[in-house]
Design a protein around this motif. Sequence first.
Motif, short mmCIF file in Angstrom:
data_model
loop_
_atom_site.label_atom_id
_atom_site.label_comp_id
_atom_site.label_asym_id
_atom_site.label_seq_id
_atom_site.Cartn_x
_atom_site.Cartn_y
_atom_site.Cartn_z
N ILE A 140 0.82 -1.21 0.00
CA ILE A 140 0.00 0.00 0.00
C ILE A 140 0.86 1.27 0.00
O ILE A 140 0.57 2.24 -0.68
N GLU A 141 1.96 1.25 0.76
CA GLU A 141 2.75 2.46 0.97
C GLU A 141 3.97 2.62 0.08
O GLU A 141 4.40 3.74 -0.17
N ARG A 142 4.57 1.51 -0.38
CA ARG A 142 5.84 1.63 -1.10
C ARG A 142 5.80 1.08 -2.51
O ARG A 142 6.17 1.75 -3.46
N ARG A 143 5.41 -0.17 -2.67
CA ARG A 143 5.37 -0.82 -3.98
C ARG A 143 4.67 -2.16 -3.80
O ARG A 143 4.64 -2.72 -2.71
N SER B 131 5.25 -0.23 -9.33
CA SER B 131 5.12 1.12 -8.77
C SER B 131 4.51 2.00 -9.86
O SER B 131 3.75 1.52 -10.67
N TRP C 19 0.70 2.57 -9.80
CA TRP C 19 0.22 1.69 -8.73
C TRP C 19 -0.34 2.52 -7.57
O TRP C 19 -1.39 2.23 -7.02
N PHE C 20 0.35 3.62 -7.21
CA PHE C 20 -0.09 4.43 -6.09
C PHE C 20 -1.39 5.17 -6.40
O PHE C 20 -2.25 5.31 -5.53
N VAL D 49 -4.05 2.54 -6.01
CA VAL D 49 -4.34 2.29 -4.59
C VAL D 49 -5.29 3.36 -4.05
O VAL D 49 -6.29 3.04 -3.40
N ARG D 50 -5.00 4.62 -4.33
CA ARG D 50 -5.84 5.72 -3.83
C ARG D 50 -7.22 5.70 -4.50
O ARG D 50 -8.24 5.90 -3.84
#
Length: 110
Positions: free
Chosen positions: A14-17, A63, A66-67, A70-71
């Motif tokens: 969730i936070e990095r990759r 990555s 990806w972020f 996620v959001r």
Amino acid sequence: MEKSFTKKLNDIDIERRLLLSENCIKDFPRGHEAYLKFKDEDGQVWTFRCRVPPGGGSKPALSGDWFLFVRSKHLKVGDVIEIALDREKDQAAGEQFTIKVKKTTSTTRN
């Protein structure tokens, strides 16, 4: 022929990759880095950066968008994603991967 795998998301995902299992590496292009297109259940196409570190036994990591994914999907630890590869589908468009989300209903926090 379609191949798929699932993963229960953890805090690093969730936070990095998004770290994928080692046995998934054969499904991703070889080399150090590639940009892969994933189509979600709504038909939106996302471009994830796939980094495959050199050496045997390395885990591919996603990555880039990806972020945003996620959001956009409000993903949290414990949610499950399913990624499918279909080498015969959407090759002309470069969209060989699909991604689905299975949300957890638990509100428990770690």
